[in-house]
Design a protein around this motif. Structure first.
Motif, PDB file in Angstrom:
ATOM      1  N   TYR A   1       0.824  -1.212   0.000  1.00  0.00           N
ATOM      2  CA  TYR A   1       0.000   0.000   0.000  1.00  0.00           C
ATOM      3  C   TYR A   1       0.858   1.262   0.000  1.00  0.00           C
ATOM      4  O   TYR A   1       1.972   1.280   0.541  1.00  0.00           O
ATOM      5  CB  TYR A   1      -0.925   0.022   1.219  1.00  0.00           C
ATOM      6  CG  TYR A   1      -1.976  -1.062   1.236  1.00  0.00           C
ATOM      7  CD1 TYR A   1      -2.615  -1.461   0.064  1.00  0.00           C
ATOM      8  CD2 TYR A   1      -2.324  -1.698   2.423  1.00  0.00           C
ATOM      9  CE1 TYR A   1      -3.572  -2.458   0.079  1.00  0.00           C
ATOM     10  CE2 TYR A   1      -3.289  -2.693   2.456  1.00  0.00           C
ATOM     11  CZ  TYR A   1      -3.912  -3.076   1.270  1.00  0.00           C
ATOM     12  OH  TYR A   1      -4.860  -4.062   1.283  1.00  0.00           O
ATOM     13  N   GLY A   2       0.290   2.347  -0.553  1.00  0.00           N
ATOM     14  CA  GLY A   2       1.024   3.603  -0.666  1.00  0.00           C
ATOM     15  C   GLY A   2       0.915   4.506   0.537  1.00  0.00           C
ATOM     16  O   GLY A   2       1.713   5.443   0.688  1.00  0.00           O
ATOM     17  N   LYS A   3      -0.082   4.247   1.430  1.00  0.00           N
ATOM     18  CA  LYS A   3      -0.313   5.188   2.528  1.00  0.00           C
ATOM     19  C   LYS A   3      -1.029   4.487   3.668  1.00  0.00           C
ATOM     20  O   LYS A   3      -1.821   3.556   3.439  1.00  0.00           O
ATOM     21  CB  LYS A   3      -1.166   6.376   2.029  1.00  0.00           C
ATOM     22  CG  LYS A   3      -1.489   7.433   3.078  1.00  0.00           C
ATOM     23  CD  LYS A   3      -2.302   8.608   2.488  1.00  0.00           C
ATOM     24  CE  LYS A   3      -2.537   9.675   3.547  1.00  0.00           C
ATOM     25  NZ  LYS A   3      -3.256  10.866   3.018  1.00  0.00           N
TER      26      LYS A   3
ATOM     27  N   LYS B   1       1.129   8.182   7.092  1.00  0.00           N
ATOM     28  CA  LYS B   1       2.469   7.662   6.836  1.00  0.00           C
ATOM     29  C   LYS B   1       2.503   7.213   5.386  1.00  0.00           C
ATOM     30  O   LYS B   1       1.619   6.466   4.941  1.00  0.00           O
ATOM     31  CB  LYS B   1       2.798   6.499   7.770  1.00  0.00           C
ATOM     32  CG  LYS B   1       4.224   5.970   7.598  1.00  0.00           C
ATOM     33  CD  LYS B   1       4.577   4.963   8.682  1.00  0.00           C
ATOM     34  CE  LYS B   1       6.022   4.506   8.560  1.00  0.00           C
ATOM     35  NZ  LYS B   1       6.401   3.573   9.658  1.00  0.00           N
ATOM     36  N   TYR B   2       3.510   7.673   4.651  1.00  0.00           N
ATOM     37  CA  TYR B   2       3.559   7.428   3.213  1.00  0.00           C
ATOM     38  C   TYR B   2       4.621   6.391   2.871  1.00  0.00           C
ATOM     39  O   TYR B   2       5.754   6.456   3.345  1.00  0.00           O
ATOM     40  CB  TYR B   2       3.855   8.736   2.468  1.00  0.00           C
ATOM     41  CG  TYR B   2       2.709   9.713   2.538  1.00  0.00           C
ATOM     42  CD1 TYR B   2       1.667   9.658   1.633  1.00  0.00           C
ATOM     43  CD2 TYR B   2       2.665  10.678   3.548  1.00  0.00           C
ATOM     44  CE1 TYR B   2       0.606  10.545   1.704  1.00  0.00           C
ATOM     45  CE2 TYR B   2       1.607  11.569   3.632  1.00  0.00           C
ATOM     46  CZ  TYR B   2       0.584  11.507   2.702  1.00  0.00           C
ATOM     47  OH  TYR B   2      -0.475  12.378   2.793  1.00  0.00           O
ATOM     48  N   PHE B   3       4.240   5.445   2.034  1.00  0.00           N
ATOM     49  CA  PHE B   3       5.161   4.456   1.501  1.00  0.00           C
ATOM     50  C   PHE B   3       5.440   4.715   0.018  1.00  0.00           C
ATOM     51  O   PHE B   3       6.430   4.233  -0.509  1.00  0.00           O
ATOM     52  CB  PHE B   3       4.589   3.050   1.694  1.00  0.00           C
ATOM     53  CG  PHE B   3       4.436   2.665   3.141  1.00  0.00           C
ATOM     54  CD1 PHE B   3       5.407   1.917   3.778  1.00  0.00           C
ATOM     55  CD2 PHE B   3       3.331   3.075   3.871  1.00  0.00           C
ATOM     56  CE1 PHE B   3       5.277   1.568   5.121  1.00  0.00           C
ATOM     57  CE2 PHE B   3       3.184   2.735   5.207  1.00  0.00           C
ATOM     58  CZ  PHE B   3       4.165   1.984   5.837  1.00  0.00           C
ATOM     59  N   ASP B   4       4.561   5.461  -0.636  1.00  0.00           N
ATOM     60  CA  ASP B   4       4.716   5.848  -2.039  1.00  0.00           C
ATOM     61  C   ASP B   4       4.923   7.359  -2.086  1.00  0.00           C
ATOM     62  O   ASP B   4       4.016   8.124  -1.744  1.00  0.00           O
ATOM     63  CB  ASP B   4       3.468   5.459  -2.829  1.00  0.00           C
ATOM     64  CG  ASP B   4       3.512   5.902  -4.280  1.00  0.00           C
ATOM     65  OD1 ASP B   4       4.530   6.483  -4.703  1.00  0.00           O
ATOM     66  OD2 ASP B   4       2.512   5.679  -4.999  1.00  0.00           O
ATOM     67  N   PRO B   5       6.099   7.831  -2.482  1.00  0.00           N
ATOM     68  CA  PRO B   5       6.365   9.276  -2.486  1.00  0.00           C
ATOM     69  C   PRO B   5       5.353  10.086  -3.303  1.00  0.00           C
ATOM     70  O   PRO B   5       5.069  11.246  -2.974  1.00  0.00           O
ATOM     71  CB  PRO B   5       7.770   9.383  -3.089  1.00  0.00           C
ATOM     72  CG  PRO B   5       8.406   8.054  -2.818  1.00  0.00           C
ATOM     73  CD  PRO B   5       7.287   7.054  -2.893  1.00  0.00           C
ATOM     74  N   ALA B   6       4.774   9.485  -4.353  1.00  0.00           N
ATOM     75  CA  ALA B   6       3.806  10.214  -5.181  1.00  0.00           C
ATOM     76  C   ALA B   6       2.550  10.564  -4.402  1.00  0.00           C
ATOM     77  O   ALA B   6       1.853  11.540  -4.740  1.00  0.00           O
ATOM     78  CB  ALA B   6       3.447   9.386  -6.415  1.00  0.00           C
ATOM     79  N   ARG B   7       2.239   9.797  -3.361  1.00  0.00           N
ATOM     80  CA  ARG B   7       1.045  10.073  -2.565  1.00  0.00           C
ATOM     81  C   ARG B   7       1.203  11.326  -1.704  1.00  0.00           C
ATOM     82  O   ARG B   7       0.227  11.824  -1.145  1.00  0.00           O
ATOM     83  CB  ARG B   7       0.704   8.874  -1.667  1.00  0.00           C
ATOM     84  CG  ARG B   7       0.180   7.656  -2.388  1.00  0.00           C
ATOM     85  CD  ARG B   7      -1.203   7.849  -2.997  1.00  0.00           C
ATOM     86  NE  ARG B   7      -2.273   7.877  -2.043  1.00  0.00           N
ATOM     87  CZ  ARG B   7      -2.982   6.814  -1.643  1.00  0.00           C
ATOM     88  NH1 ARG B   7      -2.677   5.617  -2.109  1.00  0.00           N
ATOM     89  NH2 ARG B   7      -3.979   6.950  -0.794  1.00  0.00           N
TER      90      ARG B   7
END
Length: 279
Positions: free
Chosen positions: A51-53, A92-98
């Motif tokens: 997941y991205g966030k 909390k972000y796992f994908d910088p684009a988010r």
């Protein structure tokens, strides 16, 4: 229209929603008994699913624990829990684009603030009426949502979901033209926290411009005050001029922006949090 929906489940005693539609985990209800280990469990689930966030709604007393695990505060609502403790909306972000918000959101917020608490909602035009929805209305409500939203973070396109939530902690209000539902909204009550989310606003495209959302919001506020809710809030589309203006005009205060938080109308959008004390 995608039929994919995310899953609502539990981690320990806490309630989370997660899945590929929103590409995130949403900590909807934190059970204090799951601390201090819950942030690590959320991280593990996010990494397992890619997941991205992670988006978390927590009391202020838990904010520091989550911050130490890499969460940032995107919004804060005073006296969110039982009219006493502030509520924090964390990410909390796992994908910088988010992390990258859409352009122009500041213009929407500025326009809304200019309209802050300026006018009471207009009466409904002749031929229209507002009333609570019943389970018999569920197919028509779901049909209206299908017309308005290509995607949505919860399965509001499904009549069975609408009917089930009516039996739980949701109350729906409709604007009707004769027997036809032309606008709808819902209030999702958290009896333990004594707060209520004003949400799921939709007006049929042929009936926009009459101020139905403002009227529905006023009706819901009165009902929620009677139900003992102390704080009303909304998580609304940050790019939408009408919805942000509706809440600002009704006396809601801006609490913050949740960046690229929700898959709605076919893409990830940032969401603004607005709140208003009811007691």
């Amino acid at each position: 229209m995608t039929t994919t929906t995310d899953t609502v489940t539990t981690l320990g005693g806490s309630t989370v929603q997660h899945g590929p539609l929103n590409d995130r985990i949403y900590l909807m209800h934190l059970d204090a008994g799951d601390l201090p280990g819950l942030p690590d469990r959320l991280d593990a689930l996010a990494e397992e699913k890619g997941y991205g966030k992670i988006f978390a709604k927590v009391p202020a007393s838990a904010q520091g624990l989550f911050a130490a695990r890499g969460y940032v505060t995107e919004a804060c609502v005073p006296r969110f829990f039982q009219g006493r403790e502030d509520g924090c909306f964390l990410a909390k972000y796992f994908d910088p684009a988010r992390r990258l918000a859409e352009a122009g959101l500041g213009d929407v917020l500025a326009a809304a603030r200019k309209k802050a608490a300026c006018d009471p909602p207009a009466d409904l035009p002749e031929g229209f009426s507002s009333s609570p929805a019943t389970p018999a209305d569920a197919p028509a409500i779901a049909g209206l949502y299908r017309e308005v939203f290509a995607t949505y973070p919860f399965p509001i396109h499904d009549p069975a979901y609408i009917a089930r939530t009516m039996e739980e902690n949701f109350r729906y209000v409709c604007v009707r033209s004769h027997d036809r539902i032309v606008a709808v909204s819902s209030s999702e009550m958290d009896a333990e926290a004594e707060n209520v989310e004003m949400t799921d606003f939709a007006t049929h495209p042929a009936f926009r411009g009459y101020g139905f959302a403002a009227r529905l919001l006023a009706v819901m506020e009165n009902a929620m005050q009677d139900a003992g809710m102390k704080t009303a809030f909304t998580i609304c589309r940050a790019a939408s001029y009408p919805v942000n203006i509706t809440f600002a005009r009704a006396g809601y205060a801006y609490a913050g922006t949740l960046v690229k938080n929700t898959n709605i109308c076919g893409s990830f959008e940032s969401m603004n949090v607005w709140y208003k004390p009811l007691a």
